[in-house]
Design a protein around this motif. Structure first.
Motif, PDB file in Angstrom:
ATOM      1  N   VAL A  97     -11.549   9.444   7.400  1.00 26.16           N
ATOM      2  CA  VAL A  97     -10.631   9.999   6.379  1.00 26.16           C
ATOM      3  C   VAL A  97     -10.665   9.390   5.166  1.00 26.16           C
ATOM      4  O   VAL A  97     -10.611  10.094   4.028  1.00 26.16           O
ATOM      5  CB  VAL A  97      -9.381  10.559   7.194  1.00 26.16           C
ATOM      6  N   THR A 157     -15.593  12.651  12.148  1.00 26.47           N
ATOM      7  CA  THR A 157     -14.317  12.333  12.838  1.00 26.47           C
ATOM      8  C   THR A 157     -14.442  13.286  13.841  1.00 26.47           C
ATOM      9  O   THR A 157     -13.610  12.799  14.718  1.00 26.47           O
ATOM     10  CB  THR A 157     -13.219  12.897  11.628  1.00 26.47           C
ATOM     11  N   GLU A 178      -2.281   8.799   2.142  1.00 24.15           N
ATOM     12  CA  GLU A 178      -3.038   8.020   3.718  1.00 24.15           C
ATOM     13  C   GLU A 178      -1.891   6.920   3.988  1.00 24.15           C
ATOM     14  O   GLU A 178      -1.694   6.753   5.330  1.00 24.15           O
ATOM     15  CB  GLU A 178      -4.056   7.365   2.936  1.00 24.15           C
ATOM     16  N   SER A 183      -8.255  18.097  11.592  1.00 24.95           N
ATOM     17  CA  SER A 183      -7.181  17.479  11.490  1.00 24.95           C
ATOM     18  C   SER A 183      -6.345  18.570  12.548  1.00 24.95           C
ATOM     19  O   SER A 183      -5.389  17.710  13.085  1.00 24.95           O
ATOM     20  CB  SER A 183      -6.740  17.896  10.126  1.00 24.95           C
ATOM     21  N   GLU A 227      -4.517  15.618   2.615  1.00 20.86           N
ATOM     22  CA  GLU A 227      -5.612  14.971   2.969  1.00 20.86           C
ATOM     23  C   GLU A 227      -6.959  16.011   2.868  1.00 20.86           C
ATOM     24  O   GLU A 227      -7.979  15.724   2.496  1.00 20.86           O
ATOM     25  CB  GLU A 227      -5.880  14.411   3.876  1.00 20.86           C
ATOM     26  N   CYS A 228      -6.621  17.313   3.357  1.00 20.36           N
ATOM     27  CA  CYS A 228      -7.614  18.151   3.212  1.00 20.36           C
ATOM     28  C   CYS A 228      -7.596  18.843   1.897  1.00 20.36           C
ATOM     29  O   CYS A 228      -8.540  19.956   1.657  1.00 20.36           O
ATOM     30  CB  CYS A 228      -7.439  19.357   4.099  1.00 20.36           C
ATOM     31  N   ASN A 252     -12.656  19.566   7.907  1.00 23.76           N
ATOM     32  CA  ASN A 252     -11.608  18.698   7.866  1.00 23.76           C
ATOM     33  C   ASN A 252     -10.242  19.324   8.397  1.00 23.76           C
ATOM     34  O   ASN A 252      -9.556  19.008   9.199  1.00 23.76           O
ATOM     35  CB  ASN A 252     -11.462  18.612   6.581  1.00 23.76           C
TER      36      ASN A 252
END
Lengths: 374, 154
Positions: free
Chosen positions: A129, A94, A163, A255, A213-214, A251
């Motif tokens: 992701v 990413t 998501e 992010s 998400e993390c 991450n």
């Protein structure tokens, strides 16, 4: 041909530098996580390895290398190794599209301070992701351990739920900029026109989804110690465990960088024109890199701060927040943003939308919630 | 196309980096396995049965709904990048309003689907039911009734 070679070498250096920045920041995040936790709990924190414990990440890395590594007899060996590698790889990939700075000119050639300027930048981040789920899912399944499997399923379910809201928050940004390229998204926001002013609601949705998400507290149910031992990494040890833990810190940093890119003007900072006039555009670009990294570290600090402020959710609360809270909110935000762009006053309409939302929630609270208790 | 060559470069660099770390770790760490170390960890007990246990089918429901909504989301991405595009705006002045109304209908259907799932209870995660404890207290239950009435009626 020679120019191509130069460009290629420059790109190779940029790949190396991007990796080095990401890994270095992630390594020191572990140190600052412990220091900040210590500060918030009125302790001292790590202080033995070097002055102020500054060599602690190095000591941790050595420990990770030297520990014996088990691959449980019942596990699926190759998938067991593939899980953490995939997790780490998706975390590293990413960072490729984050625009760390404007272009610099060295020896007549101009370089963009960005890994890759693909025209689908933000879609790339979004896709990678979502691939991150596989790293956890494969690792948890291959361990052949009940707790690891439950943790992996929780992680997958949680990540896919958040998501959706995250994607819709990104769509509102696309509506404003009309481009998927991260570089263009940043360029639209130059000179203080940061998206946070036009998208306050979108930013709140995005930061909550980033936490989920993390797999960070308050959403760290996949590795919830009180219920699942270690969650998906119960069976992991040594460097493979290190990969999982490290991927989480990478991450976090990425992010933070993505949030800075999407909502806080990326490498924009007050007084760009002044610095450019005084010291030239190269210096201005490098200060911009510093600005972006500073903003990302600010977000990393918020991640750590929240960890010691908000307790962990229950699983049904987590799912309810995702599906019945954030997704309707994100839909509402898309509609409001579209209307604002059409009218030609995105700022006024976004504020009006926020006020309307708060008023509606207040009325709902007054009318319904109290009756329900009674 | 050129940009995607760098994507590949990133991917290869990442894989090489991981392979390097794992190989280095393999060289320097001790390796003395035995049966106990290699058994599955289950809180110190001897592991029971297969680890591929049954789990709550609601996870499947969530996954199904995710696929539906994600596909709708994918349709939104190209729309968002051409909505309010200056060239299209020039070609026909009503383009933005047209695109917006169209997307309102689309998001409306999306919201309707979510509302249906919500009303049908597919989004309800099973909540833990607190067990009702046996009342061994010498104070009769009616004694609390007054207090309950006082607060509940408000």
């Amino acid at each position: 041909m020679e120019l191509i070679t130069t460009v290629f070498i420059a790109k190779a250096i940029i790949v190396g530098v991007v990796f080095a920045i990401t890994l270095g920041v992630a390594a020191y995040s572990t140190y600052f996580e412990r220091k900040i936790a210590a500060f918030m709990q009125d302790r001292i924190g790590p202080d033995r390895a070097g002055p102020f414990g500054i060599l602690q990440p190095l000591a941790d890395a050595v420990k990770m290398f030297m520990k014996e590594d088990f691959i449980p007899a019942n596990s699926n060996k190759w998938l067991f190794i593939a899980g953490p590698c995939l997790s780490m790889l998706t975390a590293l990939m990413t960072s490729a599209v984050v625009p760390f700075g404007d272009s610099v000119t060295i020896g007549g050639a101009t370089f963009d301070l960005q890994g890759i300027d693909v025209n689908i930048g933000i879609l790339w981040v979004f896709g990678i992701v979502s691939l991150g789920v596989y790293g956890i899912m494969i690792g948890g399944w291959a361990s052949n351990n009940k707790f690891a499997l439950l943790g992996a399923i929780r992680a997958a379910s949680q990540n896919i739920s958040y998501e959706l809201a995250m994607g819709m928050a990104i769509i509102t940004i696309l509506m404003i900029t009309g481009s998927l390229s991260t570089k263009e998204i940043v360029e639209v926001q130059q000179n203080g026109h940061w998206n946070i002013f036009y998208q306050p609601l979108g930013f709140i949705i995005f930061i909550i989804c980033a936490f989920a998400e993390c797999n960070r507290t308050p959403f760290d149910l996949p590795e919830c110690e009180t219920e699942l031992i270690g969650g998906y990494h119960t069976e992991y040890s040594s460097m493979k465990l290190g990969f999982y833990l490290f991927a989480e810190y990478i991450n976090m940093f990425i992010s933070g960088a993505v949030m800075a890119t999407l909502y806080f003007g990326g490498y924009d900072y007050p007084g760009v024109d002044f610095v450019t006039q005084q010291f030239g555009s190269n210096v201005a670009s490098f200060v911009g890199v510093g600005a972006l990294i500073g903003k990302s570290l600010g977000f990393v600090f918020v991640f750590m701060w929240v960890r010691w402020t908000i307790p962990r959710f229950r699983y049904d609360q987590l799912m309810n927040l995702g599906w019945t809270g954030l997704i309707p909110l994100a839909m509402y935000n898309v509609v409001v943003t579209g209307f604002g762009i059409l009218v030609g006053k995105p700022f006024m309409v976004s504020i009006a939308g926020l006020v309307l939302l708060i008023a509606a929630l207040f009325v709902y609270d007054q009318l319904l919630v109290k009756k329900k208790i009674a | 196309m050129e940009a995607f060559a760098y994507v590949a470069a990133f991917l290869i660099a990442g894989i090489l980096f991981l392979a390097f770390i794992l190989t280095l770790a393999k060289w320097i760490r001790p390796n003395r396995p035995n049966v106990e170390k290699l058994s599955t960890y289950e809180s110190g007990e001897a592991p029971m049965g297969n680890a591929n246990i049954r789990f709550n089918p609601r996870f499947y429901l969530i996954a199904l709904m995710f696929v539906l909504f994600e596909i709708e989301l994918i349709f939104l991405f190209p729309w968002a990048s051409v909505f309010h595009h200056p060239d299209l705006e020039k070609a026909s002045p009503v383009w933005s309003s047209y695109a917006l109304v169209e997307m309102f209908i689309f998001i409306g259907i999306l919201a309707l689907g979510l509302a249906l799932a919500w009303v049908k209870g597919y989004l309800n995660w099973e909540k833990p039911i607190a067990p009702s404890l046996p009342n061994d207290s010498p104070i009769p239950d009616q004694a609390y009734q007054k207090i309950r009435d006082k607060y509940v009626s408000k």
